[in-house]
Design a protein around this motif. Structure first.
Motif, mmCIF file in Angstrom:
data_model
loop_
_atom_site.group_PDB
_atom_site.id
_atom_site.type_symbol
_atom_site.label_atom_id
_atom_site.label_comp_id
_atom_site.label_asym_id
_atom_site.label_seq_id
_atom_site.Cartn_x
_atom_site.Cartn_y
_atom_site.Cartn_z
ATOM 1 N N ASP A 140 0.835 -1.199 0.000
ATOM 2 C CA ASP A 140 0.000 0.000 0.000
ATOM 3 C C ASP A 140 0.877 1.259 0.000
ATOM 4 O O ASP A 140 0.602 2.224 -0.704
ATOM 5 N N LYS A 141 1.969 1.205 0.781
ATOM 6 C CA LYS A 141 2.846 2.386 0.883
ATOM 7 C C LYS A 141 3.572 2.666 -0.427
ATOM 8 O O LYS A 141 3.636 3.804 -0.890
ATOM 9 N N GLY A 166 1.118 3.741 -3.141
ATOM 10 C CA GLY A 166 0.633 5.086 -2.801
ATOM 11 C C GLY A 166 1.683 6.135 -3.123
ATOM 12 O O GLY A 166 1.379 7.194 -3.682
ATOM 13 N N ALA A 224 -3.725 -3.006 1.102
ATOM 14 C CA ALA A 224 -4.877 -2.423 0.407
ATOM 15 C C ALA A 224 -4.616 -0.948 0.164
ATOM 16 O O ALA A 224 -4.114 -0.241 1.034
ATOM 17 N N LEU A 225 -4.961 -0.483 -1.024
ATOM 18 C CA LEU A 225 -4.617 0.872 -1.456
ATOM 19 C C LEU A 225 -5.754 1.847 -1.164
ATOM 20 O O LEU A 225 -6.911 1.581 -1.462
ATOM 21 N N ASN A 226 -5.379 2.993 -0.565
ATOM 22 C CA ASN A 226 -6.335 4.072 -0.338
ATOM 23 C C ASN A 226 -6.120 5.099 -1.447
ATOM 24 O O ASN A 226 -5.127 5.807 -1.465
ATOM 25 N N LEU A 227 -7.043 5.142 -2.401
ATOM 26 C CA LEU A 227 -6.828 5.908 -3.624
ATOM 27 C C LEU A 227 -7.828 7.047 -3.731
ATOM 28 O O LEU A 227 -9.031 6.839 -3.560
ATOM 29 N N SER A 228 -7.336 8.253 -3.998
ATOM 30 C CA SER A 228 -8.222 9.374 -4.260
ATOM 31 C C SER A 228 -8.754 9.218 -5.685
ATOM 32 O O SER A 228 -8.024 9.421 -6.651
#
Ligand SMILES: [Zn+2]
Ligand SMILES: [Zn+2]
Length: 349
Positions: free
Chosen positions: A253-254, A257, A278-282
């Motif tokens: 994820d890091k 990102g 898990a990826l936190n995507l805008s």
């Protein structure tokens, strides 16, 4: 034939002696001269892949025990079946291991790694921790010229994986910049292959300063540590507004990102590492910046041909590789599992 096989997951490999099989039809029997030990062998040996968040994916459905690991194989053709054409006894070759069923739409389109009925050597069918391996067809064999055999072996996995990812960003990176994230085994292979195939200025990012030093030695124009304040700004300055192309060889994820944050307008990030997360995507960033986010898994037989042509031409600088006797397969797997191996180890029967 001799082999070192998984009899029970996570238990020491067992040395076995069996009759050497005779090739049928198009099959080719290869006498193995070297087989690399890859990190994914550790997961196959343990019997599962860690999918993150406490989820495990069993590998037991893909093959039966006892099973022979090893997908980075080089060897010499020892016998060919009646229907084999395109190779002959005595040919030295790297073996492409990402073999499909040969009959489905993916295989017919030349995309064998996407086959739903895979026959990958050392993953689904017996591989290279052995004196011999059976290959379904001559077309999976690639000449390696004057390259040392232990180095040639690495192109079957880390090499083709890096090449397959780099091909995807080639149009965006050419004549501009390429951000390589992660300077571990595959990342370093990627850095060396990128210099041979692309005219681009390469920036390497890694959280380990020792790996960054190794990357500079291997030809990186610039290095960046993402944990430093201003790392992203540094990339913006080096690239004049953000990287046009990036390959994430870590796959966390890091790292992914960081890759997205470092892209410029119309930037392209290819994720090839399998670390997990898990990826936190805008989401609005995708349309607003016109970004492309893509995955890549090993490479096709056609890409293997292109890669080996590049390697044989002498343009790819060598990756450091050590050899050990095949009889040390167990110890090598244990060492890799405990993080005690730097670079690649290739077993030689
Ligand atoms: Zn591998
Ligand atoms: Zn298929």
């Amino acid at each position: 034939m001799k082999s070192f096989r998984i009899a029970d997951y996570g238990q020491p490999l067992q040395e076995m002696d069996d009759a050497t099989p005779a090739p049928q039809d198009a099959e080719v029997l290869v006498r193995i001269t070297g087989c690399g030990v890859c990190h994914s062998d550790v997961h196959l040996w343990e019997g599962y892949f860690d999918m993150g968040g406490g989820q495990q994916a069993s590998v037991a459905r893909g093959h039966t025990l006892p099973f022979t690991l090893g997908h980075e194989i080089v060897g010499v053709v020892e016998a060919v079946g009646d229907g084999a054409s395109g190779c002959q006894v005595g040919d030295a070759a790297v073996v492409y291991p990402w073999i499909g069923c040969g009959a489905c739409p993916a295989c017919e389109a030349g995309l064998e790694p996407s086959c739903p009925r895979p026959r990958n050597l050392g993953v689904h069918v017996n591989g290279g921790y052995a004196s011999h391996v059976m290959v379904p067809d001559c077309r999976y064999l690639y000449a390696y010229g004057d390259v040392p055999l232990e180095l040639a072996a690495t192109y079957a996995c880390s090499g083709i994986t890096a090449y397959g990812a780099l091909k995807k960003v080639q149009p965006k990176a050419e004549g501009r910049h390429l951000l390589v994230i992660g300077a571990g085994g595959v990342g370093l292979a990627g850095l060396l292959i990128a210099q041979a195939m692309l005219d681009t200025e390469i920036i390497v990012a890694d959280i380990d300063d020792k790996k960054l030093a190794a990357a500079r030695e291997a030809g990186a124009a610039h290095t960046v540590n993402p944990t430093d304040d201003g790392a992203r700004k540094q990339i913006m300055q080096l690239t004049g507004g953000g990287a046009p192309a990036a390959v994430d060889f870590v796959g966390s994820d890091k790292s992914a990102g960081f890759g997205i944050s470092a892209l410029g307008a119309n930037g392209h990030l290819v994720v090839v590492g399998l670390f997990g997360g898990a990826l936190n995507l805008s989401v609005p960033l995708l349309p607003l910046k016109g970004l492309t986010l893509q995955g890549s898994y090993v490479g096709t037989p056609a890409e293997m041909k292109e890669l080996m042509d590049l390697v044989v031409s002498g343009k790819v600088k060598p990756l450091p590789v050590a050899t050990r006797p095949l009889a040390e397969a167990n110890q090598t797997l244990q060492d890799l599992a405990h993080g005690n191996i730097v670079g690649r180890v290739v077993l030689t029967p």
